[in-house]
Design a protein around this motif. Structure first.
Motif, short mmCIF file in Angstrom:
data_model
loop_
_atom_site.label_atom_id
_atom_site.label_comp_id
_atom_site.label_asym_id
_atom_site.label_seq_id
_atom_site.Cartn_x
_atom_site.Cartn_y
_atom_site.Cartn_z
N VAL A 125 25.12 16.18 18.54
CA VAL A 125 25.28 15.30 19.70
C VAL A 125 23.91 14.98 20.29
O VAL A 125 23.05 15.85 20.40
CB VAL A 125 26.18 15.98 20.76
CG1 VAL A 125 26.08 15.26 22.11
CG2 VAL A 125 27.62 16.01 20.28
N THR A 126 23.73 13.71 20.69
CA THR A 126 22.49 13.33 21.36
C THR A 126 22.73 12.96 22.82
O THR A 126 21.94 13.32 23.70
CB THR A 126 21.83 12.15 20.64
OG1 THR A 126 22.79 11.08 20.50
CG2 THR A 126 21.35 12.57 19.27
N GLY A 127 23.79 12.22 23.11
CA GLY A 127 24.12 11.85 24.49
C GLY A 127 25.55 12.22 24.82
O GLY A 127 26.42 12.28 23.94
N MET A 128 25.80 12.45 26.11
CA MET A 128 27.16 12.87 26.51
C MET A 128 27.42 12.45 27.94
O MET A 128 26.51 12.44 28.78
CB MET A 128 27.31 14.39 26.37
CG MET A 128 28.71 14.93 26.67
SD MET A 128 28.84 16.74 26.43
CE MET A 128 28.81 16.84 24.65
N VAL A 129 28.67 12.09 28.21
CA VAL A 129 29.10 11.77 29.56
C VAL A 129 30.41 12.52 29.83
O VAL A 129 31.24 12.67 28.93
CB VAL A 129 29.29 10.24 29.75
CG1 VAL A 129 30.26 9.69 28.73
CG2 VAL A 129 29.76 9.91 31.15
N GLY A 130 30.57 13.01 31.04
CA GLY A 130 31.80 13.70 31.42
C GLY A 130 32.30 13.19 32.76
O GLY A 130 31.51 12.94 33.67
N LEU A 131 33.63 13.02 32.87
CA LEU A 131 34.25 12.56 34.12
C LEU A 131 35.36 13.52 34.53
O LEU A 131 36.08 14.05 33.68
CB LEU A 131 34.83 11.15 33.98
CG LEU A 131 33.81 10.04 33.87
CD1 LEU A 131 33.67 9.58 32.44
CD2 LEU A 131 34.20 8.88 34.76
N PRO A 132 35.53 13.72 35.85
CA PRO A 132 36.57 14.66 36.31
C PRO A 132 37.96 14.07 36.13
O PRO A 132 38.16 12.86 36.22
CB PRO A 132 36.23 14.87 37.78
CG PRO A 132 35.51 13.63 38.20
CD PRO A 132 34.75 13.17 36.98
N ARG A 147 26.21 10.42 18.62
CA ARG A 147 25.36 11.14 17.68
C ARG A 147 24.22 10.22 17.23
O ARG A 147 24.32 8.99 17.34
CB ARG A 147 26.17 11.57 16.45
CG ARG A 147 27.25 12.60 16.71
CD ARG A 147 27.87 13.04 15.39
NE ARG A 147 28.81 14.14 15.57
CZ ARG A 147 30.13 14.03 15.51
NH1 ARG A 147 30.67 12.82 15.30
NH2 ARG A 147 30.92 15.07 15.69
N GLY A 148 23.17 10.82 16.71
CA GLY A 148 22.07 10.04 16.14
C GLY A 148 21.46 9.12 17.16
O GLY A 148 21.14 9.51 18.29
N GLY A 149 21.35 7.85 16.79
CA GLY A 149 20.70 6.88 17.69
C GLY A 149 21.67 6.16 18.59
O GLY A 149 21.26 5.18 19.24
N GLY A 150 22.94 6.59 18.63
CA GLY A 150 23.91 5.90 19.46
C GLY A 150 23.56 6.00 20.94
O GLY A 150 23.11 7.04 21.42
#
Length: 426
Positions: A125-132, A147-150
């Motif tokens: 994983v490269t980026g991640m977002v989480g919401l309640p 993942r990767g360059g996404g």
């Protein structure tokens, strides 16, 4: 004949216990249909299919941890059923702050702790977002990851936000269904306890009195006196068992979110009040709690009970309604109780009747069968209730139009208790 009518009472109690068992099984069936894990799995699939995320996760708050219970697009099992202490990692931070957290470079971000980098790293994983997820305090977290360059764009975040709202609705409905089912079980327990106490208890007391009278007349028959003495002792044991059973029925209730509050079992009490109104008047009445009830102090809980009683009294006396609905909702800061009926109200033009006059409905002038005013049947009229709301920083409004009348009370939630001071620094 000693104890006449005992068979009928025993049959009635057995039937009541069978009904309690049926309600409990129905509760399990209904809440099973609203399985939040199943909903999370479906939403996680949509996160990947519709919004370009390569990996999605869904977690539920279980005690002190956020537990990942749904996933889509994982390559390994390192994130499956992972327990995340609240406050740690990205998901734990989302629960703690109650809002979205976006990190476009996961491993370099200073916004989160990195306790779970090894597990996340296995998924590249490269980026991640989480919401309640959930109304009020977060019940869970919905994740999307690249993942990767996404890259995580604004449109992807907007799409994830819409799905988080959908998951929130599903979780709140499931919580409301479970709350209603628990209230039904609680009401049945109370009824059975009362029936045991008033019916079987009175029967045992009568039998004991009859046995004592017979003992007084059996002085000339020692064998009969001894048998009656044993019977009296057995009746005493039966009475003690009955008292213990009644105590258990009052004590062993389904877990309820507001059972620990000084105001008592608010949701169950509101449901019971509405059920008794429907039985008394024949007007169909529906209770819709959205999400688990928050913990309230005794003053707020009592005010909500009085509001429901006053609203139902108004429906019964004035509304000529065909149906009534009561909703109980809240967010992180406020709680809302609404009593809604479809009867013609006092103001056909839809003017808000929230209280410029001393008595907008004239309910204080309605005589009751006892000679007191209708308002005093529940302790106070709407003006008195409105003053109580305002003293707590809330409001009470009455609005009527051609579709019916709504009495709505809004209260700020009490501030959470301050955390206990930690040990002194050394």
């Amino acid at each position: 004949m000693i104890g006449g009518g005992g068979d009928e009472r025993e049959t009635a109690v057995l039937a009541a216990l069978a009904e309690l068992d049926r309600i409990d099984r129905e509760r399990a069936r209904r809440t099973g249909l609203l399985d939040t894990r199943r909903t999370l799995r479906a939403v996680a699939e949509r996160v990947r299919a519709e919004h370009g995320f390569e990996l999605s996760l869904g977690g539920l708050v279980e005690g002190p941890d956020l537990v990942l219970r749904a996933w889509s697009g994982t390559r390994h099992e390192s994130l499956h059923d992972l327990r995340i202490p609240l406050g740690l990692g990205l998901g734990g931070r989302v629960v703690a702050v109650g809002s979205a957290v976006v990190v476009r470079d996961y491993y370099r971000s200073s916004r989160i702790t990195h306790d779970f980098d090894p597990q996340v790293g296995r998924e590249a994983v490269t980026g991640m977002v989480g919401l309640p997820i959930g109304t009020g305090p977060a019940r869970g977290v919905l994740y999307g990851a690249t993942r990767g360059g996404g890259q995580i764009g604004d449109s992807a975040i907007d799409g994830l936000t819409r799905l988080a709202r959908l998951a929130t609705l599903a979780v709140d409905v499931a919580d409301g269904a479970a709350t209603l089912a628990d209230a039904a079980v609680t009401g049945e327990r109370r009824r059975i306890a009362a029936e045991l106490h008033d019916g079987v208890g009175a029967m045992l007391f009568g039998l004991g009195s009859s046995v004592r009278d017979l003992r007084a007349d059996s002085a000339r028959n020692p064998e009969l006196a001894d048998r009656l003495h044993r019977l009296e002792r057995e009746l005493g044991d039966a009475a003690a068992t009955l008292r213990a059973a009644v105590a258990r029925l009052h004590r062993d209730r389904p877990a309820d979110p507001d059972s620990g509050s000084p105001g008592g079992r608010l949701t169950a009490d509101l449901a019971d009040t509405l059920r008794r109104f429907e039985q008394r008047t024949g007007i169909p009445a529906t209770f819709v709690p959205i999400g688990p009830a928050p913990q309230l102090d005794a003053e707020r809980a009592a005010l909500l009970r009085r509001t429901l009683a006053e609203g139902l009294l108004n429906v019964e006396k004035h509304a000529s309604a065909d149906s009534v609905a009561v909703t109980l909702t809240h967010d992180r800061h406020r709680l809302d109780l609404a009593v809604i009926d479809d009867g013609p109200g006092p103001d056909p033009n839809g003017k808000p009747l929230s209280g410029t006059g001393p008595d907008p409905l004239g309910i204080r002038a309605t005589p009751s069968t006892t000679g007191a005013t209708a308002a005093t049947a529940t302790g106070a009229g709407l003006p008195g209730l409105r003053a109580r709301y305002e003293s707590l920083g809330g409001s009470l409004h009455l609005h009527s139009d051609e579709d019916g009348t709504t009495l709505r009370g809004e209260l700020p939630l009490p501030a959470p208790p301050a955390p206990a001071p930690g040990p002194p620094a050394r």
